[in-house]
Design a protein around this motif. Structure first.
Motif, mmCIF file in Angstrom:
data_model
loop_
_atom_site.group_PDB
_atom_site.id
_atom_site.type_symbol
_atom_site.label_atom_id
_atom_site.label_comp_id
_atom_site.label_asym_id
_atom_site.label_seq_id
_atom_site.Cartn_x
_atom_site.Cartn_y
_atom_site.Cartn_z
ATOM 1 N N GLN A 181 36.240 40.695 6.030
ATOM 2 C CA GLN A 181 35.403 41.752 5.454
ATOM 3 C C GLN A 181 34.014 41.206 5.138
ATOM 4 O OE1 GLN A 181 36.239 45.132 5.293
ATOM 5 N NE2 GLN A 181 34.019 45.110 5.085
ATOM 6 N N GLU A 182 33.958 39.983 4.628
ATOM 7 C CA GLU A 182 32.671 39.324 4.375
ATOM 8 C C GLU A 182 31.888 39.185 5.684
ATOM 9 O OE1 GLU A 182 31.713 34.751 3.664
ATOM 10 O OE2 GLU A 182 32.750 35.624 1.941
ATOM 11 N N HIS A 183 32.592 38.803 6.744
ATOM 12 C CA HIS A 183 31.981 38.663 8.068
ATOM 13 C C HIS A 183 31.406 40.005 8.535
ATOM 14 C CE1 HIS A 183 31.361 37.129 12.105
ATOM 15 N NE2 HIS A 183 32.164 38.038 12.609
ATOM 16 N N LEU A 184 32.197 41.053 8.453
ATOM 17 C CA LEU A 184 31.722 42.378 8.871
ATOM 18 C C LEU A 184 30.543 42.838 8.023
ATOM 19 C CD1 LEU A 184 35.065 44.256 9.630
ATOM 20 C CD2 LEU A 184 33.268 43.655 11.267
ATOM 21 N N ASN A 185 30.616 42.614 6.722
ATOM 22 C CA ASN A 185 29.516 42.999 5.836
ATOM 23 C C ASN A 185 28.218 42.296 6.245
ATOM 24 O OD1 ASN A 185 31.323 44.565 4.401
ATOM 25 N ND2 ASN A 185 31.485 43.145 2.677
ATOM 26 N N ASP A 186 28.308 40.986 6.518
ATOM 27 C CA ASP A 186 27.123 40.240 6.933
ATOM 28 C C ASP A 186 26.587 40.732 8.273
ATOM 29 O OD1 ASP A 186 27.037 38.687 4.664
ATOM 30 O OD2 ASP A 186 27.791 36.867 5.627
ATOM 31 N N MET A 187 27.485 41.047 9.207
ATOM 32 C CA MET A 187 27.036 41.534 10.513
ATOM 33 C C MET A 187 26.296 42.863 10.358
ATOM 34 S SD MET A 187 27.863 39.059 12.478
ATOM 35 C CE MET A 187 27.578 38.071 11.018
ATOM 36 N N HIS A 188 26.820 43.753 9.523
ATOM 37 C CA HIS A 188 26.179 45.052 9.303
ATOM 38 C C HIS A 188 24.882 44.919 8.508
ATOM 39 C CE1 HIS A 188 29.034 47.759 11.211
ATOM 40 N NE2 HIS A 188 29.989 46.951 10.775
ATOM 41 N N ALA A 189 24.780 43.911 7.654
ATOM 42 C CA ALA A 189 23.555 43.699 6.891
ATOM 43 C C ALA A 189 22.455 43.054 7.740
ATOM 44 C CB ALA A 189 23.841 42.807 5.683
ATOM 45 N N THR A 190 22.851 42.382 8.814
ATOM 46 C CA THR A 190 21.918 41.622 9.638
ATOM 47 C C THR A 190 21.490 42.364 10.897
ATOM 48 O OG1 THR A 190 23.057 39.632 8.878
ATOM 49 C CG2 THR A 190 21.600 39.370 10.739
ATOM 50 N N SER A 191 22.371 43.163 11.459
ATOM 51 C CA SER A 191 22.128 43.801 12.752
ATOM 52 C C SER A 191 22.196 45.317 12.632
ATOM 53 C CB SER A 191 23.183 43.350 13.767
ATOM 54 O OG SER A 191 23.186 41.954 13.895
#
Length: 161
Positions: free
Chosen positions: A28-38
């Motif tokens: 979930q942390e990974h997905l959150n970072d991906m959505h915050a970055t891209s």
């Protein structure tokens, strides 16, 4: 499989069923970072159900009972696989976890007859450490593969095994 690294940790890699709370939180942390970055159309990270697909092998790396990171491969065809969901837990960054997982994924791919490993990652500064990791282990930049298309927010890389 247990691996000793830098004398400080004994890491254990395991094929994971994605049911543990620690891995669900890390993903979930990974997905959150991906959505915050891209931008949304450029986020290609798989969610939990996508990672549970039969074409995916998902590996976790542990320091005792502490999750250090994860990585997966998705079989695209008999000879081509894609690396997915590479992530290192915050407490284990810059300690060789990502390299250990990546080398394991490469060996697993070779063992299963894969001839080419590909991946998609972001093009923003946030992803520069990932580019360095993959380049260090022999990956080269390439064009889109599988169902991907050119995207200014994506970089594509491959390794011929």
């Amino acid at each position: 499989m247990s691996l000793k690294h830098k004398e400080a940790f004994i890491f254990t890699l395991k094929l994971d069923d994605l049911s543990g709370a620690q891995i669900i939180a890390l993903l979930q942390e990974h997905l959150n970072d991906m959505h915050a970055t891209s931008p949304p159309e450029s986020v290609h990270a798989l969610d939990l159900s996508g990672l549970k697909h039969p074409s995916v092998q998902f590996w976790t790396i542990w320091d005792g009972d502490k999750l250090a990171g994860c990585g997966a491969t998705k079989q695209l065809d008999e000879q081509h696989a894609e690396i997915k969901s590479m992530r290192t837990s915050a407490a284990y960054k810059n300690q060789g976890v990502a390299s250990t997982v990546l080398l394991h994924l490469i060996e697993q791919a070779k063992t299963s007859g894969v001839k080419r490993l590909s991946l998609e990652t972001g093009s923003m500064d946030y992803f520069v450490p990932a580019h360095g990791l993959y380049l260090k282990h022999g990956f080269e930049f390439c064009g889109p593969f599988a169902d991907y298309s050119e995207d200014p927010n994506s970089k594509f890389m491959c390794l011929n095994l």
